[in-house]
Design a protein around this motif. Structure first.
Motif, PDB file in Angstrom:
ATOM      1  N   ARG A  33       0.839  -1.205   0.000  1.00 20.94           N
ATOM      2  CA  ARG A  33       0.000   0.000   0.000  1.00 20.94           C
ATOM      3  C   ARG A  33       0.876   1.258   0.000  1.00 20.94           C
ATOM      4  N   PRO A  34       1.515   1.543  -1.131  1.00 15.90           N
ATOM      5  CA  PRO A  34       2.331   2.769  -1.195  1.00 15.90           C
ATOM      6  C   PRO A  34       1.459   3.993  -0.902  1.00 15.90           C
ATOM      7  N   GLY A  35       2.010   4.906  -0.155  1.00 11.65           N
ATOM      8  CA  GLY A  35       1.260   6.114   0.182  1.00 11.65           C
ATOM      9  C   GLY A  35       0.569   6.047   1.523  1.00 11.65           C
ATOM     10  N   LEU A  36       0.380   4.847   2.068  1.00 15.00           N
ATOM     11  CA  LEU A  36      -0.220   4.714   3.396  1.00 15.00           C
ATOM     12  C   LEU A  36       0.864   4.876   4.449  1.00 15.00           C
ATOM     13  N   ARG A  37       0.626   5.746   5.405  1.00 16.94           N
ATOM     14  CA  ARG A  37       1.587   5.930   6.502  1.00 16.94           C
ATOM     15  C   ARG A  37       1.466   4.741   7.444  1.00 16.94           C
ATOM     16  N   VAL A  38       2.547   3.978   7.581  1.00 15.67           N
ATOM     17  CA  VAL A  38       2.553   2.793   8.440  1.00 15.67           C
ATOM     18  C   VAL A  38       3.716   2.902   9.406  1.00 15.67           C
ATOM     19  N   GLU A  39       3.425   2.814  10.691  1.00 11.69           N
ATOM     20  CA  GLU A  39       4.445   2.901  11.731  1.00 11.69           C
ATOM     21  C   GLU A  39       4.387   1.668  12.628  1.00 11.69           C
ATOM     22  N   THR A  40       5.486   1.415  13.304  1.00  6.24           N
ATOM     23  CA  THR A  40       5.598   0.280  14.214  1.00  6.24           C
ATOM     24  C   THR A  40       5.752   0.788  15.638  1.00  6.24           C
ATOM     25  N   ALA A  41       5.111   0.104  16.581  1.00  2.00           N
ATOM     26  CA  ALA A  41       5.265   0.424  18.000  1.00  2.00           C
ATOM     27  C   ALA A  41       5.238  -0.877  18.796  1.00  2.00           C
ATOM     28  N   PHE A  42       5.777  -0.828  19.994  1.00  2.00           N
ATOM     29  CA  PHE A  42       5.890  -2.021  20.824  1.00  2.00           C
ATOM     30  C   PHE A  42       5.375  -1.734  22.230  1.00  2.00           C
ATOM     31  N   LEU A  43       4.729  -2.762  22.820  1.00  2.00           N
ATOM     32  CA  LEU A  43       4.214  -2.614  24.179  1.00  2.00           C
ATOM     33  C   LEU A  43       5.339  -2.574  25.207  1.00  2.00           C
ATOM     34  N   GLU A  44       6.382  -3.360  24.977  1.00  2.00           N
ATOM     35  CA  GLU A  44       7.495  -3.379  25.937  1.00  2.00           C
ATOM     36  C   GLU A  44       8.757  -3.911  25.280  1.00  2.00           C
TER      37      GLU A  44
END
Length: 248
Positions: A33-44
């Protein structure tokens, strides 16, 4: 108008393979999905944390977010941990929490992909017993989903048998090694262990240790194409009018 950003929330691990696999999955989502802002995050254990990722998005002017739990079942983390951290850290963001990934036919296809990559041929299924090796949970409803998946996979997949097993000490029995031996006792000529987990770490390593007497150990689901498509499907479902959002 920009589409809401997608924040993929993984549990996190001290094992660096975990984060590497999560980032590879997120990269596959970006590629699809080019153009979609996708970020990663972690609980711990791993950075960025969920609050840090949300703060950065807000600082850059993002206002709408879909938070995708990188989880296979609707257990404690999805029911309690993630909603709590999203509520506390939402700031000026409008956040929709997407559904967990499982259950889904796409995940079963991903499991079959990993077994095929490990050398299990379709013609061998009737002689092969499969251990569906999940992390496990103390939540009876989450365990029931795994057990139903095992039953459905056996009835439609052509396997000699499929048994669930759980790696977490807080989950019920059997463990992977117990299920391997049970399948052997039931007459399986070949036993394959299919880890129903997304990324390497402590519990997947426990699954691997329990697979010592099996002929085949498949890889984790990771960035399988089916998982990538499922992530985007959950994102789209979260944007439907019936989905609730946390207010700014």
């Amino acid at each position: 108008m920009h589409a809401p950003a997608l924040v993929v929330i993984a549990h996190g691990s001290r094992d660096p393979r975990h984060a590497a696999t999560v980032h590879a999955l997120v990269e596959s989502v970006r590629a699809l999905r080019p153009g979609l802002r996708v970020e990663t995050a972690f609980l711990e254990f791993t950075f960025p944390s969920v609050p840090a990722a949300l703060r950065r998005l807000a600082a850059e002017g993002v206002r709408d977010v879909v938070a995708q739990p990188l989880l296979l079942s609707h257990a404690f983390h999805a029911k309690s941990d993630i909603p709590a951290v999203l509520h506390k850290a939402r700031g000026g963001l409008r956040i929709r929490q997407a559904e967990v990934l499982g259950p889904s036919p796409l995940l079963r296809t991903a499991l079959e992909r990993r077994l095929a990559e490990a050398g299990v041929r379709r013609a061998e299924r009737s002689r092969t017993g499969v251990v569906l090796a999940a992390a496990g949970s103390s939540d009876p409803a989450a365990l029931a989903v795994i057990e139903r998946l095992a039953r459905d996979w056996q009835s439609t997949g052509g396997w000699q048998a499929v048994l669930p097993a759980y790696a977490s000490a807080s989950a019920s029995l059997p463990r992977t090694e117990d299920a391997v031996r049970e399948l052997r006792a039931r007459g399986a000529e070949r036993v394959a262990v299919a880890p129903y987990v997304l990324a390497p770490g402590f519990l997947p390593d426990r699954i691997a240790a329990g697979a010592a007497e099996a002929e085949v150990l498949a890889g984790v689901l990771g960035a399988a194409p089916e998982v990538t498509r499922l992530l985007l499907r959950r994102y789209e479902q979260a944007l439907l009018p019936t989905s609730a959002a946390l207010g700014a």
